[in-house]
Design a protein around this motif. Structure first.
Motif, PDB file in Angstrom:
ATOM      1  N   ASN A  66      10.610   3.224   4.919  1.00  0.00           N
ATOM      2  CA  ASN A  66       9.952   2.131   5.622  1.00  0.00           C
ATOM      3  C   ASN A  66       9.745   0.975   4.658  1.00  0.00           C
ATOM      4  O   ASN A  66       9.191   1.152   3.570  1.00  0.00           O
ATOM      5  N   LEU A  67      10.214  -0.212   5.048  1.00  0.00           N
ATOM      6  CA  LEU A  67      10.121  -1.370   4.170  1.00  0.00           C
ATOM      7  C   LEU A  67       9.035  -2.320   4.664  1.00  0.00           C
ATOM      8  O   LEU A  67       9.163  -2.924   5.740  1.00  0.00           O
ATOM      9  N   PRO A  68       7.948  -2.454   3.902  1.00  0.00           N
ATOM     10  CA  PRO A  68       6.886  -3.383   4.280  1.00  0.00           C
ATOM     11  C   PRO A  68       7.266  -4.815   3.947  1.00  0.00           C
ATOM     12  O   PRO A  68       8.078  -5.079   3.053  1.00  0.00           O
ATOM     13  N   SER A  69       6.668  -5.737   4.660  1.00  0.00           N
ATOM     14  CA  SER A  69       6.800  -7.147   4.322  1.00  0.00           C
ATOM     15  C   SER A  69       5.625  -7.536   3.433  1.00  0.00           C
ATOM     16  O   SER A  69       4.738  -6.723   3.147  1.00  0.00           O
ATOM     17  N   VAL A  70       5.600  -8.787   3.027  1.00  0.00           N
ATOM     18  CA  VAL A  70       4.489  -9.250   2.199  1.00  0.00           C
ATOM     19  C   VAL A  70       3.157  -9.152   2.947  1.00  0.00           C
ATOM     20  O   VAL A  70       2.094  -9.070   2.334  1.00  0.00           O
ATOM     21  N   ALA A  71       3.209  -9.134   4.277  1.00  0.00           N
ATOM     22  CA  ALA A  71       1.974  -9.079   5.073  1.00  0.00           C
ATOM     23  C   ALA A  71       1.249  -7.755   4.920  1.00  0.00           C
ATOM     24  O   ALA A  71       0.039  -7.673   5.187  1.00  0.00           O
ATOM     25  N   GLU A  72       1.966  -6.706   4.503  1.00  0.00           N
ATOM     26  CA  GLU A  72       1.361  -5.375   4.382  1.00  0.00           C
ATOM     27  C   GLU A  72       0.961  -5.029   2.953  1.00  0.00           C
ATOM     28  O   GLU A  72       0.679  -3.872   2.642  1.00  0.00           O
ATOM     29  N   VAL A  73       0.905  -6.019   2.064  1.00  0.00           N
ATOM     30  CA  VAL A  73       0.685  -5.718   0.653  1.00  0.00           C
ATOM     31  C   VAL A  73      -0.648  -5.025   0.390  1.00  0.00           C
ATOM     32  O   VAL A  73      -0.733  -4.113  -0.452  1.00  0.00           O
ATOM     33  N   SER A  74      -1.706  -5.402   1.100  1.00  0.00           N
ATOM     34  CA  SER A  74      -3.014  -4.776   0.855  1.00  0.00           C
ATOM     35  C   SER A  74      -3.000  -3.299   1.211  1.00  0.00           C
ATOM     36  O   SER A  74      -3.584  -2.470   0.505  1.00  0.00           O
ATOM     37  N   GLN A  75      -2.319  -2.971   2.313  1.00  0.00           N
ATOM     38  CA  GLN A  75      -2.233  -1.561   2.713  1.00  0.00           C
ATOM     39  C   GLN A  75      -1.371  -0.771   1.738  1.00  0.00           C
ATOM     40  O   GLN A  75      -1.679   0.376   1.413  1.00  0.00           O
ATOM     41  N   VAL A  76      -0.275  -1.391   1.257  1.00  0.00           N
ATOM     42  CA  VAL A  76       0.546  -0.723   0.246  1.00  0.00           C
ATOM     43  C   VAL A  76      -0.274  -0.476  -1.011  1.00  0.00           C
ATOM     44  O   VAL A  76      -0.239   0.606  -1.599  1.00  0.00           O
ATOM     45  N   ASN A  77      -1.038  -1.470  -1.410  1.00  0.00           N
ATOM     46  CA  ASN A  77      -1.858  -1.329  -2.607  1.00  0.00           C
ATOM     47  C   ASN A  77      -2.907  -0.242  -2.443  1.00  0.00           C
ATOM     48  O   ASN A  77      -3.342   0.385  -3.421  1.00  0.00           O
ATOM     49  N   GLY A  78      -3.307   0.010  -1.188  1.00  0.00           N
ATOM     50  CA  GLY A  78      -4.268   1.078  -0.926  1.00  0.00           C
ATOM     51  C   GLY A  78      -3.709   2.456  -1.207  1.00  0.00           C
ATOM     52  O   GLY A  78      -4.464   3.424  -1.357  1.00  0.00           O
ATOM     53  N   LEU A  79      -2.389   2.569  -1.279  1.00  0.00           N
ATOM     54  CA  LEU A  79      -1.751   3.849  -1.599  1.00  0.00           C
ATOM     55  C   LEU A  79      -1.590   4.062  -3.093  1.00  0.00           C
ATOM     56  O   LEU A  79      -1.246   5.164  -3.534  1.00  0.00           O
TER      57      LEU A  79
END
Length: 223
Positions: A66-79
């Protein structure tokens, strides 16, 4: 004049991907990595060999990419610095990782069912792929087996309509798609196009693998 340097890492700028797998008890696992690259509809994924995700992938032989966009950076950082391994391996303890049984819940991402594999997709990611394991390659012999590269074959691709080219539903529009990039462990997005590429003048149909053409024909026949 260039200088000889010795960086600890060489993540010069690659897309962040979230790998969905299933744990032994059937619960979903989610892991962010930036060691991923594609040739056609095949992808190589790099991991620490003792991490939970490569263990799950080798056991089930299935995953989602799954490839996130820049809009999902906070959620990615939560991992970041969460692991599905219990107990936490010593090298991850030293880097401040903690065990998390529910990484979807911790990050705020939403699991959704895939069509061809049992591993979970990530609803919020604009670009999703379902994949199966085809080969495992020990990586970097000097690390004594601590790294592994897993080769997967893409079975199906899902894209949000907002990132597609208007006239061609099978093409991702690079002017609309804003992938999240990791460069030397920091998050970045893409800037504006700097030059027109001669490669972009070639029809994408000439790159499409034969098995993907067959999928397209089957889909058309089913309508």
């Amino acid at each position: 004049m260039h200088l000889t340097v010795h960086p600890s890492i060489l993540y010069v700028g690659t897309p962040v991907v979230l790998i969905g797998t299933l744990n032994e008890d059937g619960s979903p696992n989610l892991a962010p990595i930036s060691s991923a690259w594609w040739l056609g509809w095949n992808c190589m994924l790099g991991f620490g060999a003792n991490s939970k995700t490569p263990q799950n992938l080798q056991r089930t032989r299935q995953c989602t990419i799954n490839l996130p966009s820049v809009a999902e950076v906070s959620q990615v950082n939560g991992l970041a610095r969460l692991t599905g391994s219990d107990p936490v391996p010593p090298h991850k303890q030293a880097r401040g990782y903690t065990f998390c049984a529910d990484k979807f819940g911790a990050s705020g991402f939403t699991p959704e069912d895939a069509e061809l594999v049992d591993a979970p997709l990530v609803r919020e990611c604009p670009l999703q792929m379902e994949a199966e394991l085809t080969a495992a390659h020990p990586f970097a012999p000097e690390t004594n087996g601590s790294l592994i590269a897993l080769e997967v074959r893409i079975l199906r691709v899902h894209a949000h309509p907002e990132i597609l080219m208007g006239r061609d539903g099978n093409r991702i529009d690079p002017n609309k798609w804003k992938p999240l990039i990791m460069s030397f462990c920091e998050f970045y997005g893409l800037g504006e196009q700097v030059h027109r590429s001669r490669l972009a003048e070639i029809s994408e149909d000439l790159y499409r693998p034969a098995r993907v053409k067959e999928m397209m024909e089957e889909t058309t026949a089913a309508k």
